[in-house]
Design an enzyme around this catalytic site. Structure first.
Site, PDB file in Angstrom:
ATOM      1  N   ASN A  90      -3.244  16.992 -29.374  1.00  0.00           N
ATOM      2  CA  ASN A  90      -3.770  16.631 -31.398  1.00  0.00           C
ATOM      3  C   ASN A  90      -4.749  17.474 -31.527  1.00  0.00           C
ATOM      4  OD1 ASN A  90      -4.538  14.672 -33.003  1.00  0.00           O
ATOM      5  ND2 ASN A  90      -6.623  14.966 -31.735  1.00  0.00           N
ATOM      6  N   TYR A 128      -1.022  26.949 -41.813  1.00  0.00           N
ATOM      7  CA  TYR A 128      -1.464  26.005 -40.584  1.00  0.00           C
ATOM      8  C   TYR A 128       0.456  25.085 -41.302  1.00  0.00           C
ATOM      9  CZ  TYR A 128      -1.964  20.920 -40.175  1.00  0.00           C
ATOM     10  OH  TYR A 128      -2.862  19.675 -40.060  1.00  0.00           O
ATOM     11  N   LYS A 153       2.792  24.139 -37.352  1.00  0.00           N
ATOM     12  CA  LYS A 153       3.234  23.206 -37.799  1.00  0.00           C
ATOM     13  C   LYS A 153       4.705  22.914 -37.965  1.00  0.00           C
ATOM     14  CE  LYS A 153      -0.361  20.314 -37.304  1.00  0.00           C
ATOM     15  NZ  LYS A 153      -1.406  20.123 -35.686  1.00  0.00           N
TER      16      LYS A 153
END
Length: 235
Positions: A87, A154, A158
């Site tokens: 997470n 980012y 991902k």
């Protein structure tokens, strides 16, 4: 013996919601934190009240040895580790041409390298158990290769997480281990909250994202999948 879950960054926010949802399913849990010790202890106590064993551990998982040490500490204290939820992941909104090398590396380290370190370290334990679940947190729309100049590193991380997860899912399919991605959209804990861009007209609640993690926990025939919990955002 009950199964054990580690949720990184689970002292508060989305990680906390996922950890408590897993504890509610009867899993012993490890609360991981880096700075939020007080919140981590509160989360640990709340999980314990659900009738499971709960510990808290501090680590900077962007560092290889610390990430590996975290996995070994969970195994030593709780007797195994069958569920890993990656997470942890920093977020930065800044034009790509203004990024510093430090900011670039920070985004990749927390969102891609840390999950890699942790997952690689936990795989031998899952193989020995003959069962495992790796659940990675992604980003809704990361499968769409479009320009995002404000959050480029980012999204690169991902998207890389999705590719890594799919490759690992295929590699481990014969070991009783599944690897999947939960991809939130704009949640109540998000740094940026342009709710007007969400077709369903509201932010995602952390419990809704946590439910997706529980879904993957309970499925034996789903692997290499990405489940977007985004209310239609970024379609």
């Amino acid at each position: 013996m009950s199964r054990v879950a580690l949720v990184t960054g689970s002292a508060k926010g989305l990680g906390r919601a996922i950890l408590l949802a897993l504890a509610a399913k009867g899993l012993d849990v490890a609360v991981h934190y880096r700075h939020s010790q007080t919140e981590a202890e509160a989360t640990r106590l709340e999980a314990e009240r659900l009738g499971v064993r709960a510990i808290k551990l501090r680590a900077d998982v962007t560092q290889l040895e610390a990430a590996q040490g975290l996995i070994e500490a969970v195994v030593a204290e709780l007797g195994g580790l069958q569920v890993l939820v990656n997470n942890v992941g920093d977020y930065l909104k800044k034009p790509i041409d203004l990024l510093s090398p430090r900011e670039w590396h920070q985004m990749l380290d927390s969102n891609l390298n840390a999950p890699f370190y942790l997952t690689q370290a936990v795989i031998p334990h899952m193989k020995r158990a003959g069962w495992g679940r790796v659940i990675n947190l992604g980003f809704a729309g990361a499968q769409n290769l479009i320009a995002r100049p404000g959050i480029t590193p980012y999204v690169i991380a991902k998207t890389g997480m999705i590719l890594y997860s799919k490759a690992l899912a295929k590699r481990l399919a014969g070991e009783g281990i599944t690897v999947n991605v939960v991809a939130p959209g704009i949640a109540e804990t998000s740094v940026s909250q342009p709710v007007e861009d969400v077709p369903l007209g509201r932010l995602a609640q952390v419990e809704e994202v946590a439910a997706a993690a529980v879904f993957f926990l309970e499925q034996a025939y789903l692997t290499g999948q990405v489940l977007e919990v985004a209310g239609g955002w970024n379609l």
